[in-house]
Design a protein around this motif. Structure first.
Motif, PDB file in Angstrom:
ATOM      1  N   ASP A 246       0.838  -1.195   0.000  1.00  0.00           N
ATOM      2  CA  ASP A 246       0.000   0.000   0.000  1.00  0.00           C
ATOM      3  C   ASP A 246       0.876   1.248   0.000  1.00  0.00           C
ATOM      4  OD1 ASP A 246       0.987   0.291   2.535  1.00  0.00           O
ATOM      5  OD2 ASP A 246      -0.871  -0.207   3.561  1.00  0.00           O
TER       6      ASP A 246
ATOM      7  N   LEU B 264       3.417  -1.023   3.314  1.00  0.00           N
ATOM      8  CA  LEU B 264       3.085  -2.227   4.073  1.00  0.00           C
ATOM      9  C   LEU B 264       2.506  -3.265   3.119  1.00  0.00           C
ATOM     10  CD1 LEU B 264       1.372  -0.685   7.225  1.00  0.00           C
ATOM     11  CD2 LEU B 264       3.705  -1.548   7.052  1.00  0.00           C
TER      12      LEU B 264
ATOM     13  N   GLN C 200      -0.018  -5.683   2.222  1.00  0.00           N
ATOM     14  CA  GLN C 200      -1.389  -5.980   2.632  1.00  0.00           C
ATOM     15  C   GLN C 200      -1.849  -7.285   1.983  1.00  0.00           C
ATOM     16  OE1 GLN C 200      -3.117  -4.381   4.831  1.00  0.00           O
ATOM     17  NE2 GLN C 200      -2.129  -2.368   5.000  1.00  0.00           N
TER      18      GLN C 200
ATOM     19  N   LEU D  23      -4.803  -8.019   5.981  1.00  0.00           N
ATOM     20  CA  LEU D  23      -3.870  -8.315   7.056  1.00  0.00           C
ATOM     21  C   LEU D  23      -2.486  -7.872   6.628  1.00  0.00           C
ATOM     22  CD1 LEU D  23      -4.973 -11.969   7.953  1.00  0.00           C
ATOM     23  CD2 LEU D  23      -5.693  -9.853   9.065  1.00  0.00           C
ATOM     24  N   VAL D  24      -1.746  -7.260   7.547  1.00  0.00           N
ATOM     25  CA  VAL D  24      -0.358  -6.914   7.250  1.00  0.00           C
ATOM     26  C   VAL D  24       0.432  -8.212   7.218  1.00  0.00           C
ATOM     27  CG1 VAL D  24       1.689  -5.677   8.022  1.00  0.00           C
ATOM     28  CG2 VAL D  24      -0.584  -4.664   8.336  1.00  0.00           C
TER      29      VAL D  24
ATOM     30  N   LYS E  61      -7.294   3.827   1.023  1.00  0.00           N
ATOM     31  CA  LYS E  61      -6.040   4.293   1.610  1.00  0.00           C
ATOM     32  C   LYS E  61      -5.268   5.083   0.563  1.00  0.00           C
ATOM     33  CE  LYS E  61      -2.348   2.846   4.700  1.00  0.00           C
ATOM     34  NZ  LYS E  61      -1.721   1.729   5.428  1.00  0.00           N
TER      35      LYS E  61
ATOM     36  N   GLN F 230      -4.823   0.025  10.746  1.00  0.00           N
ATOM     37  CA  GLN F 230      -5.158  -1.211  10.040  1.00  0.00           C
ATOM     38  C   GLN F 230      -6.596  -1.640  10.303  1.00  0.00           C
ATOM     39  OE1 GLN F 230      -3.071  -2.558   7.924  1.00  0.00           O
ATOM     40  NE2 GLN F 230      -4.377  -4.269   7.345  1.00  0.00           N
ATOM     41  N   ASP F 231      -7.072  -1.501  11.531  1.00  0.00           N
ATOM     42  CA  ASP F 231      -8.443  -1.909  11.857  1.00  0.00           C
ATOM     43  C   ASP F 231      -9.461  -1.090  11.075  1.00  0.00           C
ATOM     44  OD1 ASP F 231      -7.482  -3.786  13.575  1.00  0.00           O
ATOM     45  OD2 ASP F 231      -7.760  -2.575  15.390  1.00  0.00           O
TER      46      ASP F 231
ATOM     47  N   LEU G 296      -8.919   0.501   8.197  1.00  0.00           N
ATOM     48  CA  LEU G 296      -8.797   0.129   6.787  1.00  0.00           C
ATOM     49  C   LEU G 296      -9.573  -1.144   6.496  1.00  0.00           C
ATOM     50  CD1 LEU G 296      -7.510   0.219   3.943  1.00  0.00           C
ATOM     51  CD2 LEU G 296      -5.532  -0.969   4.908  1.00  0.00           C
ATOM     52  N   THR G 297      -9.389  -2.150   7.335  1.00  0.00           N
ATOM     53  CA  THR G 297     -10.083  -3.423   7.135  1.00  0.00           C
ATOM     54  C   THR G 297     -11.588  -3.255   7.259  1.00  0.00           C
ATOM     55  OG1 THR G 297      -8.190  -4.710   7.915  1.00  0.00           O
ATOM     56  CG2 THR G 297     -10.349  -5.765   8.018  1.00  0.00           C
TER      57      THR G 297
END
Length: 429
Positions: free
Chosen positions: A24, A28, A30, A54-55, A382, A391-392, A394-395
């Motif tokens: 991304d 990171l 993804q 998930l990273v 993003k 991250q939470d 984004l998911t």
């Protein structure tokens, strides 16, 4: 919303996992997690559930197991796994699919057809210097015009289809960057010559002149026609393979049709490319001959296995070192990359002949197209303005956007009440 999707997955019991990774804007890695099930109703329906990003560290295989455990989804019910054809994923000993097969031997691995086709083209291109240098010149043409609005305006005056940048990873999609050069080479060459005349710096003048000479060369036009013919066929099949309803037998037949096309093209494709390139050169009023390149010779000692005599005819050498290398490499890579898919068909192809199946197939070809589509949402959510997004969040946003059918069934009143209950503050009197 997540609880509803997990409930549907458990109700179907058996499932397949689809994973794919992309970096991304925050650099990171993804990993997109998709689970495919068969919804058991009067008419069975293939369902795909996006479970978020998930990273991805190095231990990708263990990561998906942890995610399934968090959602209380038994990995023992997994009956299929599909990834791209990267060595870290498909490796027979230490690849993700091998590590998961140790934990569940029934989780059959099927490589992604679209990714595999991409590797076929990449393998074909890297084996020829003429092939790789061709795409380098294509990118230079795009860079020259896109670097200045004035030069882009000059280009639009001469062509109806503007040049495009090509993807670093999606080789089969590079056909879009070749189409303008295939059908509007004369206009692009005229635009380059005009850009040379109107350029104010010496570097741009030299670059435009060099590219104009390259576009007007017989060699470049032959390479353009060959790559357009090869990529057009492969890109069409690649798009079909990305369908979520693609059937196993249809996928195998499509791949066999590509191989048949390449074998036929191997016999008469170069002669046809010469004819088309000659027409393009005549339209530009340039010579339709290949310039001979002086071959360097070195003294060698006698040996029983002496090197082959170099081909001195320029046209024959282009056919040998470019056309034959590209097509033969594609055919060889096609056989190697799709060996696993052939094994799957040999195991389950008999199901296609059951009279009770009607027009529906029980066995579907697994692709990671769903994971690929989730990357489009990743780029929309993003952006560079939201590059520090947690991250939470984004998911969560991705799950709502991609699984919009499930989202429509969620009661907004319940969500608001739940949010208010969590954010309410106690006042002391």
């Amino acid at each position: 919303m997540m609880e509803r999707m997990v409930a549907e997955i458990k109700l179907s019991k058996y499932y397949a996992i689809i994973l794919d990774c992309t970096p991304d804007l925050s650099h990171l890695e993804q990993m997109s997690v998709v689970i495919r099930t068969v919804k058991l109703e009067e008419t069975p329906e293939i369902k795909e559930h996006f479970l978020g990003f998930l990273v991805a560290p190095e231990s990708t295989g263990l990561l998906i197991l942890s995610r399934l455990e968090e959602l209380n989804i038994p990995f023992s019910d997994c009956r299929g796994q599909s990834y791209d054809n990267g060595a870290n994923m498909k490796g027979k000993n230490k690849g993700v699919q091998a590590r998961l097969l140790v934990k569940n031997p029934r989780a059959l691995y099927v490589p992604c057809g679209a990714h595999t086709l991409n590797l076929v083209v990449a393998d074909a291109a890297k084996n020829s210097i003429d092939a790789t240098s061709f795409f380098g010149n294509v990118q230079k043409i795009y860079t020259l015009f896109s670097a200045a609005p004035q030069r882009w305006a000059i280009l639009k005056q001469h062509v109806t289809i503007t040049v495009k940048s090509w993807s670093e990873t999606r080789w089969e999609s590079r056909v879009n960057s070749i189409i303008p050069l295939r059908y509007q080479a004369s206009g692009i060459r005229d635009a380059l010559l005009e850009a040379r005349e109107k350029a104010t710096d010496a570097i741009t003048k030299i670059e435009a002149q060099s590219l104009a000479e390259e576009v007007g060369s017989f060699r470049f036009q032959i390479c353009t026609v060959v790559w357009h013919d090869v990529l057009s066929k492969i890109n069409t099949v690649s798009k079909l393979l990305q369908s979520s309803t693609m059937q196993l037998d249809v996928a195998v037949n499509l791949l066999e049709s590509i191989k048949s096309h390449l074998l036929s093209y191997r016999n008469d494709g170069f002669a046809a490319a010469q004819a088309s390139a000659k027409d393009a050169c005549e339209e530009m009023h340039v010579e339709t001959v290949l310039k001979e390149k002086r071959l360097r010779s070195t003294k060698t000692h006698f040996a029983y296995e002496a090197p082959d005599e170099p081909v001195r005819d320029a046209l024959k050498r282009l056919e040998t070192t470019f056309f034959n290398v590209v097509v033969d490499s594609a055919i060889a890579s096609l056989d190697d990359q799709f060996e696993t898919l052939g094994q799957v068909k040999s195991k389950f192809g008999v199901l296609q002949n059951f009279p009770t199946l009607d027009d529906e197939a029980l066995e579907k070809q697994l692709t990671v197209a769903s994971a690929e589509r989730s990357f489009s949402k990743l780029k929309l959510i993003k952006t560079y303005l939201r590059s520090s997004m947690a991250q939470d969040r984004l998911t969560g946003l991705a799950i709502i956007s991609i699984n919009h059918e499930v989202g429509r069934q969620v009661s907004y009143d319940d969500v608001i009440d739940d949010f208010a209950a969590r954010k309410s503050r106690r006042h002391r009197f």
